[in-house]
Write an enzyme that holds these catalytic residues in place. Structure first.
Site, PDB file in Angstrom:
ATOM      1  N   ASP A 208      30.719  -1.759 -32.656  1.00 13.04           N
ATOM      2  CA  ASP A 208      29.319  -2.150 -32.801  1.00 13.04           C
ATOM      3  C   ASP A 208      28.952  -3.164 -31.721  1.00 13.04           C
ATOM      4  O   ASP A 208      29.592  -4.200 -31.590  1.00 13.04           O
ATOM      5  CB  ASP A 208      29.125  -2.763 -34.192  1.00 13.04           C
ATOM      6  CG  ASP A 208      27.671  -2.857 -34.600  1.00 13.04           C
ATOM      7  OD1 ASP A 208      26.826  -3.082 -33.715  1.00 13.04           O
ATOM      8  OD2 ASP A 208      27.384  -2.728 -35.802  1.00 13.04           O
TER       9      ASP A 208
ATOM     10  N   HIS B 290      26.583   0.831 -34.223  1.00 12.46           N
ATOM     11  CA  HIS B 290      25.785   0.146 -35.254  1.00 12.46           C
ATOM     12  C   HIS B 290      25.155   1.126 -36.247  1.00 12.46           C
ATOM     13  O   HIS B 290      24.589   0.692 -37.244  1.00 12.46           O
ATOM     14  CB  HIS B 290      24.690  -0.685 -34.575  1.00 12.46           C
ATOM     15  CG  HIS B 290      24.050  -1.700 -35.474  1.00 12.46           C
ATOM     16  ND1 HIS B 290      24.740  -2.707 -36.104  1.00 12.46           N
ATOM     17  CD2 HIS B 290      22.755  -1.849 -35.869  1.00 12.46           C
ATOM     18  CE1 HIS B 290      23.929  -3.437 -36.834  1.00 12.46           C
ATOM     19  NE2 HIS B 290      22.713  -2.936 -36.712  1.00 12.46           N
TER      20      HIS B 290
ATOM     21  N   SER C 116      22.161  -2.955 -41.706  1.00 14.18           N
ATOM     22  CA  SER C 116      21.708  -3.984 -40.773  1.00 14.18           C
ATOM     23  C   SER C 116      20.784  -4.985 -41.475  1.00 14.18           C
ATOM     24  O   SER C 116      21.146  -5.546 -42.501  1.00 14.18           O
ATOM     25  CB  SER C 116      21.046  -3.322 -39.563  1.00 14.18           C
ATOM     26  OG  SER C 116      20.942  -4.213 -38.485  1.00 14.18           O
TER      27      SER C 116
END
Length: 347
Positions: free
Chosen positions: A298, A326, A171
């Site tokens: 996600d 995610h 991320s």
């Protein structure tokens, strides 16, 4: 006849009252059971978090000492794809993996990945970025990407000259990976972005999430998740989603115990680093070997946005994990593990 109907109606009403009370009692028991189950999950998660914290010293994880033969026994002779482990390791030049967490997370989130990599003889290290995990820095004081990434930069700076690592960023941790590539390209064999902010030169990590969260300016003015660590009249210093919001965005496929672990372990996110434009040169960042892992279920960073990232800033290879939210290190650890090993073997 009329009296009989009246009697029946009273009887029915009485029975209905019993049923209603039974339903209320059952509902009460169900709610109490859910509360107990949730409390148990949080206790287990807290225990797991405390156990994980024992593996970390300062901002960096250390491998657990002791006999790991029982864990290795199933993999010492054969690699999961049928290839002998010895042959697999001979084909991997650089065996050190450095795992960089995303926003709000810490080194603890990689616990499954660490075990899986160790089982095949690789050497994983997970790092707490500044103000994350068990690092004691106040999140509100972290205002730049350089400050946020400092534990990672310190680690790379202290590597022996003849060593390289495979750098993995999740991320917003992907922005830290890009920053590290610009600082120490010679010490990074490969960079792997896991649903990460693989931004181009002049972009901000926040820009990747703009389609989900709106413009940066609007977010800074109106978001209800902002934290004003220096006072309401000053620029926001961080943000943190509500628990229900986080569960829906990050953990829509993750096991309940991992979600509970995250709920007791995640911290607020410093705002400054993700609002900073990256300066990435073709001579350093541009020469890096980059790989991208897409997560196809996600909700925090949609597959369309991830596809746009790899289209606009093409990496050397793209891998996809079906059914992953995610956080594939929770929802699809085995699939993520296989991809990491596959990338490690690429000459």
């Amino acid at each position: 006849m009329g009296n009989r109907l009246i009697c029946m109606t009273k009887k029915d009403a009485k029975e209905s009252g019993h049923v209603s009370r039974s339903k209320r009692m059952a509902a009460g028991r169900s709610q109490r059971k859910l509360a107990v189950d949730e409390e148990l999950l949080h206790r287990q998660a807290l225990s797991m978090a405390l156990h994980q914290s024992q593996r970390f010293d300062g901002s960096m994880s250390r491998r657990i000492n002791g006999n790991t033969s029982s864990r290795r026994r199933g993999l010492t002779d054969q690699f999961p794809n049928g290839k002998p482990v010895a042959d697999f390791l001979e084909g991997v030049k650089w065996k050190k993996f450095v795992l960089v967490h995303g926003e709000g997370f810490g080194a603890w989130c990689w616990y499954k990945t660490i075990v899986l990599l160790e089982e095949v003889g690789l050497i994983p290290t997970s790092i707490d970025l500044t103000g994350s995990g068990i690092d004691t820095t106040d999140t509100n004081s972290v205002s730049t990407l350089a400050e946020y990434s400092k534990p990672l930069i310190d680690y790379l700076q202290n590597l022996p000259e003849d060593e390289k690592v495979i750098l993995v960023g999740h991320s917003i941790g992907g922005a830290c990976v890009s920053y590290a590539l610009e600082q120490f390209p010679e010490k990074i064999s490969k960079a792997i972005y896991i649903c990460g902010t693989m931004v181009a030169n002049g972009q901000r990590p926040f820009d990747v999430f703009a389609e989900e969260l709106g413009s940066a300016e609007l977010f800074m003015q109106e978001s209800k998740y902002l934290i004003h660590g220096n006072g309401k009249d000053k620029t926001p210093t961080g943000f943190q989603f509500e628990k229900n919001q986080m569960k829906g965005l990050y953990f829509n496929q993750s096991p309940a115990k991992d979600v509970a672990l995250a709920m007791v372990s995640m911290r607020s996110i410093p705002l400054g680093p993700i609002m900073q434009e990256l300066s990435l040169s073709p001579e350093k960042y541009g020469t890096a070997r980059r790989f991208y892992v897409q997560t196809l279920d996600d909700r925090a960073l949609s597959p369309d946005v991830q596809e746009k990232l790899v289209r606009e800033n093409p990496p050397e290879g793209v891998f996809k994990i079906k059914g992953s939210d995610h956080c594939p290190f929770f929802s699809k650890p085995q699939s993520l593990h296989k991809i990491l090993l596959e990338i490690a073997q690429i000459p």
